[in-house]
Write a protein that holds these residues in place. Structure first.
Motif, PDB file in Angstrom:
ATOM      1  N   VAL A   1     -12.939 -30.757   9.540  1.00  0.00           N
ATOM      2  CA  VAL A   1     -11.989 -29.520  10.348  1.00  0.00           C
ATOM      3  C   VAL A   1     -11.000 -30.345  11.172  1.00  0.00           C
ATOM      4  CG1 VAL A   1     -11.675 -27.661  11.747  1.00  0.00           C
ATOM      5  CG2 VAL A   1     -13.270 -27.602   9.851  1.00  0.00           C
ATOM      6  N   MET A   2     -11.729 -31.334  11.893  1.00  0.00           N
ATOM      7  CA  MET A   2     -10.949 -32.372  12.818  1.00  0.00           C
ATOM      8  C   MET A   2      -9.815 -33.165  12.148  1.00  0.00           C
ATOM      9  SD  MET A   2     -12.379 -35.184  15.461  1.00  0.00           S
ATOM     10  CE  MET A   2     -12.987 -36.141  14.294  1.00  0.00           C
TER      11      MET A   2
ATOM     12  N   ARG B   1      -7.157 -30.637  11.231  1.00  0.00           N
ATOM     13  CA  ARG B   1      -6.341 -30.247  12.163  1.00  0.00           C
ATOM     14  C   ARG B   1      -5.231 -31.450  12.520  1.00  0.00           C
ATOM     15  NH1 ARG B   1     -10.511 -27.195  15.750  1.00  0.00           N
ATOM     16  NH2 ARG B   1     -10.588 -25.187  14.717  1.00  0.00           N
ATOM     17  N   TRP B   2      -5.657 -32.760  12.384  1.00  0.00           N
ATOM     18  CA  TRP B   2      -4.667 -33.858  12.529  1.00  0.00           C
ATOM     19  C   TRP B   2      -3.573 -34.167  11.780  1.00  0.00           C
ATOM     20  CZ3 TRP B   2      -4.207 -38.294   9.555  1.00  0.00           C
ATOM     21  CH2 TRP B   2      -3.712 -39.328  10.211  1.00  0.00           C
TER      22      TRP B   2
ATOM     23  N   SER C   1      -2.436 -31.497   9.588  1.00  0.00           N
ATOM     24  CA  SER C   1      -1.562 -30.313   9.454  1.00  0.00           C
ATOM     25  C   SER C   1      -0.226 -30.474   9.931  1.00  0.00           C
ATOM     26  CB  SER C   1      -2.232 -28.917  10.027  1.00  0.00           C
ATOM     27  OG  SER C   1      -1.601 -27.847   9.723  1.00  0.00           O
TER      28      SER C   1
ATOM     29  N   ILE D   1     -11.552 -26.720   5.594  1.00  0.00           N
ATOM     30  CA  ILE D   1     -10.345 -27.210   5.855  1.00  0.00           C
ATOM     31  C   ILE D   1      -9.258 -26.338   5.263  1.00  0.00           C
ATOM     32  CG2 ILE D   1     -11.027 -29.547   6.107  1.00  0.00           C
ATOM     33  CD1 ILE D   1      -9.271 -30.080   3.597  1.00  0.00           C
TER      34      ILE D   1
ATOM     35  N   GLU E   1      -6.895 -24.516   8.022  1.00  0.00           N
ATOM     36  CA  GLU E   1      -6.148 -25.490   8.941  1.00  0.00           C
ATOM     37  C   GLU E   1      -4.789 -26.056   8.379  1.00  0.00           C
ATOM     38  OE1 GLU E   1      -7.327 -25.535  12.013  1.00  0.00           O
ATOM     39  OE2 GLU E   1      -9.217 -24.746  11.470  1.00  0.00           O
TER      40      GLU E   1
END
Length: 154
Positions: A32-33, A36-37, A39, A63, A66
């Motif tokens: 997920v991190m 988010r980076w 996206s 993911i 996101e």
């Protein structure tokens, strides 16, 4: 066009088979991190192709909220750990040449071999779990723009 290649998140070892290994909490968090980076760098996402192995499917499920909503999502038995990089790269090249931005969620060693196949002269890199590579694909060839992992992004 862009081809994003992602290795699944960290997976546990406690399963009946390699295909059934689930993501760990850390694997979910790091995936997920990374999404988010990534996206803000994506205008569109035309197609997502993920492995049928549980950990790759769970990575995509973690993911997908996101990222931009893709036009197509497909599960492919061709992109398992020891899939044929020649045939997978040919498929990705055909899609990219039609103007599609792609995300592939797969496994080592295939993810490294795909970078090698799509980027002439580039060795097969190692991917961290949840690692992402971006290939800029233009005029029939790819160039590796970056390769990042959960411990290298800012």
């Amino acid at each position: 066009m862009k081809i994003y290649i992602m290795r699944h998140g960290q997976a546990g070892m406690n399963a009946k088979s390699d295909e059934q290994r689930p993501l760990t909490e850390q694997g979910i968090h790091e995936s997920v991190m990374m999404a988010r980076w990534l996206s803000p760098q994506l205008e569109t996402l035309d197609r997502v192709i993920h492995s049928p192995y549980l950990r790759a499917r769970q990575t995509w499920q973690a993911i997908c909220k996101e990222l931009p909503v893709p036009t197509h999502v497909e599960e492919s038995p061709e992109i398992t750990p020891y899939g044929d990089p020649d045939s997978v790269a040919a498929y990705l090249e055909a899609l990219a040449s039609q103007g599609e931005n792609l995300l592939v969620v797969s496994h080592l060693p295939l993810v490294g071999y795909l970078v090698h196949q799509l980027c002439p002269g580039h060795d097969a890199p190692l991917f961290a779990t949840s690692g992402l590579a971006c290939i800029d694909y233009q005029d029939g060839k790819g160039q590796l723009s970056w390769l990042e992992g959960p411990h290298t992004i800012r």
